[in-house]
Motif scaffolding. Structure first.
Motif, PDB file in Angstrom:
ATOM      1  N   SER A   2     -28.249  40.677   5.588  1.00  0.00           N
ATOM      2  CA  SER A   2     -27.352  40.162   4.357  1.00  0.00           C
ATOM      3  C   SER A   2     -26.907  41.734   4.455  1.00  0.00           C
ATOM      4  N   ILE A   3     -25.611  42.551   3.923  1.00  0.00           N
ATOM      5  CA  ILE A   3     -25.269  43.794   3.897  1.00  0.00           C
ATOM      6  C   ILE A   3     -24.558  44.003   2.414  1.00  0.00           C
ATOM      7  N   LEU A   4     -25.485  44.218   1.290  1.00  0.00           N
ATOM      8  CA  LEU A   4     -24.216  44.011   0.169  1.00  0.00           C
ATOM      9  C   LEU A   4     -23.795  45.697   0.051  1.00  0.00           C
ATOM     10  N   LEU A   5     -22.494  45.473  -0.702  1.00  0.00           N
ATOM     11  CA  LEU A   5     -21.421  46.103  -0.979  1.00  0.00           C
ATOM     12  C   LEU A   5     -21.257  46.553  -2.123  1.00  0.00           C
ATOM     13  N   ASN A   6     -21.171  47.632  -2.681  1.00  0.00           N
ATOM     14  CA  ASN A   6     -21.045  48.319  -4.489  1.00  0.00           C
ATOM     15  C   ASN A   6     -19.600  47.528  -4.561  1.00  0.00           C
ATOM     16  N   PRO A   7     -20.022  46.416  -6.161  1.00  0.00           N
ATOM     17  CA  PRO A   7     -18.551  46.403  -6.472  1.00  0.00           C
ATOM     18  C   PRO A   7     -18.247  46.890  -7.191  1.00  0.00           C
ATOM     19  N   ILE A   8     -16.358  47.063  -6.989  1.00  0.00           N
ATOM     20  CA  ILE A   8     -15.282  48.314  -7.319  1.00  0.00           C
ATOM     21  C   ILE A   8     -15.620  47.883  -8.867  1.00  0.00           C
TER      22      ILE A   8
END
Length: 58
Positions: A2-8
């Motif tokens: 899984s790829i974790l995206l940075n939250p806005i």
């Protein structure tokens, strides 16, 4: 995998005014620039009348 995206993330700045700027020229056109990352610079409008004490309230 899984790829974790940075939250806005939000950063809010209020540029109100400046005081006692050095009088570089007789007709100063003052503005402020702020940035966290060089690709994302923001600036205020130009204050043509404030001279060494500009006010933006942006």
């Amino acid at each position: 995998m899984s790829i974790l995206l940075n939250p806005i993330q939000l950063l809010e700045l209020s540029i109100i005014s400046a005081q006692d700027l050095a009088p570089v020229t007789r007709s100063m056109h003052t503005y402020a620039i702020a940035w966290v990352h060089a690709d994302r610079r923001l600036s205020t409008r130009v204050d043509n009348s404030g001279r060494s004490n500009p006010a933006w309230d942006d």
